[in-house]
Design a protein around this motif. Structure first.
Motif, PDB file in Angstrom:
ATOM      1  N   GLY A  80     -31.531  38.047 -27.440  1.00 15.46           N
ATOM      2  CA  GLY A  80     -30.190  38.587 -28.197  1.00 15.46           C
ATOM      3  C   GLY A  80     -30.102  37.665 -30.006  1.00 15.46           C
ATOM      4  N   GLN A  81     -30.767  36.700 -30.290  1.00 17.47           N
ATOM      5  CA  GLN A  81     -30.519  36.251 -31.715  1.00 17.47           C
ATOM      6  C   GLN A  81     -32.272  36.289 -32.615  1.00 17.47           C
ATOM      7  OE1 GLN A  81     -28.750  32.003 -31.827  1.00 17.47           O
ATOM      8  NE2 GLN A  81     -28.127  32.901 -29.741  1.00 17.47           N
ATOM      9  N   VAL A  82     -31.474  35.802 -34.176  1.00 15.29           N
ATOM     10  CA  VAL A  82     -32.756  35.543 -34.610  1.00 15.29           C
ATOM     11  C   VAL A  82     -32.531  34.403 -35.624  1.00 15.29           C
ATOM     12  CG1 VAL A  82     -33.046  36.278 -37.507  1.00 15.29           C
ATOM     13  CG2 VAL A  82     -31.845  37.462 -36.801  1.00 15.29           C
ATOM     14  N   THR A  83     -34.269  33.638 -34.447  1.00 14.80           N
ATOM     15  CA  THR A  83     -34.530  32.437 -35.129  1.00 14.80           C
ATOM     16  C   THR A  83     -35.410  32.684 -36.219  1.00 14.80           C
ATOM     17  OG1 THR A  83     -33.751  31.869 -32.627  1.00 14.80           O
ATOM     18  CG2 THR A  83     -35.338  30.265 -33.597  1.00 14.80           C
ATOM     19  N   ALA A  84     -35.266  31.356 -36.786  1.00 14.86           N
ATOM     20  CA  ALA A  84     -35.849  31.167 -38.220  1.00 14.86           C
ATOM     21  C   ALA A  84     -37.161  30.152 -37.790  1.00 14.86           C
ATOM     22  CB  ALA A  84     -35.164  31.384 -39.666  1.00 14.86           C
ATOM     23  N   PHE A  85     -38.234  29.732 -37.549  1.00 15.51           N
ATOM     24  CA  PHE A  85     -38.701  29.239 -37.759  1.00 15.51           C
ATOM     25  C   PHE A  85     -39.580  28.555 -38.833  1.00 15.51           C
ATOM     26  CE2 PHE A  85     -42.861  28.061 -35.783  1.00 15.51           C
ATOM     27  CZ  PHE A  85     -42.540  27.171 -35.074  1.00 15.51           C
ATOM     28  N   LEU A  86     -39.416  27.740 -39.430  1.00 17.47           N
ATOM     29  CA  LEU A  86     -39.165  26.934 -40.706  1.00 17.47           C
ATOM     30  C   LEU A  86     -40.565  25.980 -40.240  1.00 17.47           C
ATOM     31  CD1 LEU A  86     -36.189  27.108 -42.244  1.00 17.47           C
ATOM     32  CD2 LEU A  86     -38.026  29.427 -42.082  1.00 17.47           C
ATOM     33  N   ASP A 125     -39.868  32.390 -47.463  1.00 14.63           N
ATOM     34  CA  ASP A 125     -37.858  33.019 -48.223  1.00 14.63           C
ATOM     35  C   ASP A 125     -37.318  32.700 -48.120  1.00 14.63           C
ATOM     36  OD1 ASP A 125     -39.690  34.638 -50.498  1.00 14.63           O
ATOM     37  OD2 ASP A 125     -40.666  35.064 -48.736  1.00 14.63           O
ATOM     38  N   ILE A 126     -36.736  31.410 -48.131  1.00 14.45           N
ATOM     39  CA  ILE A 126     -35.907  30.910 -47.243  1.00 14.45           C
ATOM     40  C   ILE A 126     -34.263  31.857 -47.463  1.00 14.45           C
ATOM     41  CG2 ILE A 126     -34.430  28.276 -46.705  1.00 14.45           C
ATOM     42  CD1 ILE A 126     -37.405  28.436 -45.639  1.00 14.45           C
ATOM     43  N   GLU A 127     -34.469  32.087 -49.106  1.00 17.74           N
ATOM     44  CA  GLU A 127     -32.953  32.999 -49.178  1.00 17.74           C
ATOM     45  C   GLU A 127     -32.809  33.990 -48.158  1.00 17.74           C
ATOM     46  OE1 GLU A 127     -35.217  31.992 -51.338  1.00 17.74           O
ATOM     47  OE2 GLU A 127     -33.944  30.886 -53.305  1.00 17.74           O
ATOM     48  N   GLU A 128     -34.210  34.565 -47.932  1.00 12.95           N
ATOM     49  CA  GLU A 128     -33.883  35.480 -47.275  1.00 12.95           C
ATOM     50  C   GLU A 128     -33.578  35.282 -45.566  1.00 12.95           C
ATOM     51  OE1 GLU A 128     -34.525  38.094 -48.920  1.00 12.95           O
ATOM     52  OE2 GLU A 128     -34.998  37.995 -50.794  1.00 12.95           O
ATOM     53  N   VAL A 129     -34.981  34.386 -45.077  1.00 14.13           N
ATOM     54  CA  VAL A 129     -34.097  33.732 -43.879  1.00 14.13           C
ATOM     55  C   VAL A 129     -32.992  33.677 -43.811  1.00 14.13           C
ATOM     56  CG1 VAL A 129     -34.755  31.656 -42.434  1.00 14.13           C
ATOM     57  CG2 VAL A 129     -36.306  32.928 -43.564  1.00 14.13           C
ATOM     58  N   GLN A 130     -31.875  32.463 -44.465  1.00 15.04           N
ATOM     59  CA  GLN A 130     -30.477  32.557 -44.997  1.00 15.04           C
ATOM     60  C   GLN A 130     -29.928  34.174 -44.215  1.00 15.04           C
ATOM     61  OE1 GLN A 130     -29.269  30.297 -47.998  1.00 15.04           O
ATOM     62  NE2 GLN A 130     -26.956  30.336 -47.182  1.00 15.04           N
ATOM     63  N   ARG A 131     -30.092  35.016 -44.814  1.00 13.49           N
ATOM     64  CA  ARG A 131     -29.145  36.086 -44.366  1.00 13.49           C
ATOM     65  C   ARG A 131     -29.308  36.781 -43.161  1.00 13.49           C
ATOM     66  NH1 ARG A 131     -31.361  40.003 -49.191  1.00 13.49           N
ATOM     67  NH2 ARG A 131     -30.287  41.866 -48.149  1.00 13.49           N
ATOM     68  N   LEU A 132     -30.526  36.507 -41.941  1.00 21.07           N
ATOM     69  CA  LEU A 132     -31.716  36.818 -41.093  1.00 21.07           C
ATOM     70  C   LEU A 132     -30.644  35.682 -40.459  1.00 21.07           C
ATOM     71  CD1 LEU A 132     -34.654  37.998 -41.811  1.00 21.07           C
ATOM     72  CD2 LEU A 132     -33.115  39.791 -40.697  1.00 21.07           C
ATOM     73  N   ALA A 133     -30.925  35.259 -40.355  1.00 20.11           N
ATOM     74  CA  ALA A 133     -31.185  33.658 -39.061  1.00 20.11           C
ATOM     75  C   ALA A 133     -29.669  33.422 -38.280  1.00 20.11           C
ATOM     76  CB  ALA A 133     -31.647  32.364 -39.682  1.00 20.11           C
ATOM     77  N   ASP A 134     -29.907  33.436 -37.308  1.00 21.08           N
ATOM     78  CA  ASP A 134     -28.611  32.727 -36.628  1.00 21.08           C
ATOM     79  C   ASP A 134     -28.935  31.612 -35.771  1.00 21.08           C
ATOM     80  OD1 ASP A 134     -27.283  35.501 -35.989  1.00 21.08           O
ATOM     81  OD2 ASP A 134     -28.993  36.307 -34.390  1.00 21.08           O
ATOM     82  N   ARG A 135     -29.800  31.396 -35.902  1.00 19.26           N
ATOM     83  CA  ARG A 135     -30.857  29.764 -35.672  1.00 19.26           C
ATOM     84  C   ARG A 135     -31.717  28.771 -36.856  1.00 19.26           C
ATOM     85  NH1 ARG A 135     -28.708  27.709 -31.233  1.00 19.26           N
ATOM     86  NH2 ARG A 135     -29.809  25.491 -30.595  1.00 19.26           N
TER      87      ARG A 135
END
Length: 300
Positions: A27-33, A187-197
Motif C-alpha cells: 500500500g505504499q510507493v517505494t522509490a528504488f534509487l 528523475d528524482i524530482e518526480e520520485v519525490q512527488r510519488l514516494a512514501d519510502r
C-alpha cells in the motif's frame, strides 16, 4: 509485497547485486534509487523472473520469484523504459490483444484510463510519441487493477508536460486503488512527488531504507562563517558530509540533523568562534546527490 533476502546476481566478473536485502511494504510507493550501475534494473529483473539470482531469495506477492506464474503475473503491472511493444498495432488492437490475458481486466476502468491519459485508440503505436507509448504501456498494465505495480525508469525521455501528466495520473490512481508501487528512476524530482519510502542501493547492496519524511527531516544544508584566519578542522563529525571551506565560509551537508540549536552548539564546539549557521532543508535530489558523492568516495 516484496521481500528480498541476501540476493546475489553476477555477470561474469561483475557482481551486479551483492547481498541485497529489502522489504517493500504493502500500500505504499517505494522509490528504488541508486547511482548508475548500482544494480537497480538487475534486481527488478530478478524479482520478475527475467533473471535467475545466483543465490539468496526473493518473494513477490508471497511467491518465490523463480516460480512466478500466471496467478502472480495477473496481479502485477510492469512498465520499463525498454519495453518492446507491438508497434504495428493500433492502441485499440493492442488492448484487444492484452485483454484476454487478464481475467480481472476492467473495461470501465480501461475507458477511464483512456480518457485520463488522452490516448488515441485508432493510432498505431509506432506513430505515437514516446510519451504516449509509455502511457499506453502503463494503461495496459493497470486496467486489470494489479496489486503491485513495478516501474523501471518509466519517465526516461519524456518531456516535462507528459511526465507531469504521467505522475499526476499515477498519484491519483495509487491513492484511489491503494496499490503498492515499486519505482526505479533517475528523475528524482518526480520520485519525490510519488514516494512514501526511499530505498537506495549502492554497489549491489542496500545503503538506505526509510520513509521519505524521515530522510528529509534529518538532512540539512549548512553554511557558517568562521573566525578570521581559522581553517576548517580535519576531524569534523563523520555525519557532516562534503565539508568545504571557501574564504571564511564553511559549507557541508548534515546527515543527522536534530534541530537548529543542537547544530549551532555542535558547530561552536567543533570550531570555537564560528557564527550562527544558516540552515535550510534539502530536496530529495540534493540528498541523493550528497549520498551518491559519499558512496563514490567510500569506494575509492
Amino acid at each position: 509485497m516484496i521481500t528480498i533476502t541476501d540476493l546475489h546476481k553476477r555477470f561474469r566478473k561483475t557482481e551486479a547485486v551483492a547481498g541485497l536485502s529489502l522489504q517493500v511494504p504493502e500500500g505504499q510507493v517505494t522509490a528504488f534509487l541508486g547511482p548508475n550501475g548500482a544494480g537497480k534494473s538487475t534486481t527488478i529483473k530478478c524479482l520478475l523472473n527475467l533473471h535467475r539470482p545466483d543465490s539468496g531469495h526473493a518473494e513477490v506477492l508471497g511467491c518465490d520469484s523463480r516460480k512466478l506464474g500466471p496467478a502472480q503475473f495477473t496481479q502485477m503491472g510492469y512498465v520499463s523504459e525498454n519495453m518492446e511493444l507491438p508497434l504495428w498495432m493500433t492502441v485499440a488492437q493492442f488492448l484487444d490483444y492484452c485483454r484476454p490475458l487478464y481475467p480481472n481486466w476492467d473495461r470501465a476502468f480501461e475507458k477511464q484510463l483512456l480518457t485520463q491519459f488522452d490516448i488515441p485508440l485508432t493510432t498505431k503505436l509506432k506513430d505515437l510519441s514516446r510519451g504516449m507509448r509509455m502511457k499506453a504501456a502503463l494503461l495496459s498494465s493497470l486496467a486489470y487493477r494489479p496489486k503491485l505495480v513495478v516501474l523501471d525508469e518509466p519517465f526516461s525521455g519524456l518531456d516535462p508536460l507528459v511526465r507531469d501528466e504521467f505522475i499526476r495520473g499515477l498519484l491519483e490512481l495509487t491513492e484511489q486503488e491503494g496499490w503498492t508501487v515499486f519505482v526505479s528512476s533517475h528523475d528524482i524530482e518526480e520520485v519525490q512527488r510519488l514516494a512514501d519510502r526511499i530505498a537506495i542501493i549502492n554497489r549491489g547492496k542496500l545503503a538506505l531504507d526509510e520513509t521519505s519524511e524521515s530522510l528529509q527531516s534529518r538532512f540539512r544544508a549548512i553554511e557558517a562563517v568562521l573566525p578570521d584566519e581559522v581553517r576548517m578542522p580535519a576531524n569534523l563529525p563523520v555525519d557532516w558530509l562534503h565539508a568545504e571551506q571557501a574564504g571564511r565560509t564553511l559549507r557541508f551537508t548534515a546527515s543527522r540533523f536534530a534541530d537548529d540549536e543542537s547544530m549551532a552548539a555542535m558547530l561552536r564546539n567543533a570550531i570555537p568562534g564560528s557564527q550562527a549557521p544558516q540552515i535550510r532543508p534539502m530536496s530529495l535530489r540534493e540528498i541523493f546527490v550528497a549520498l551518491a558523492r559519499a558512496y563514490r568516495l567510500e569506494g575509492k
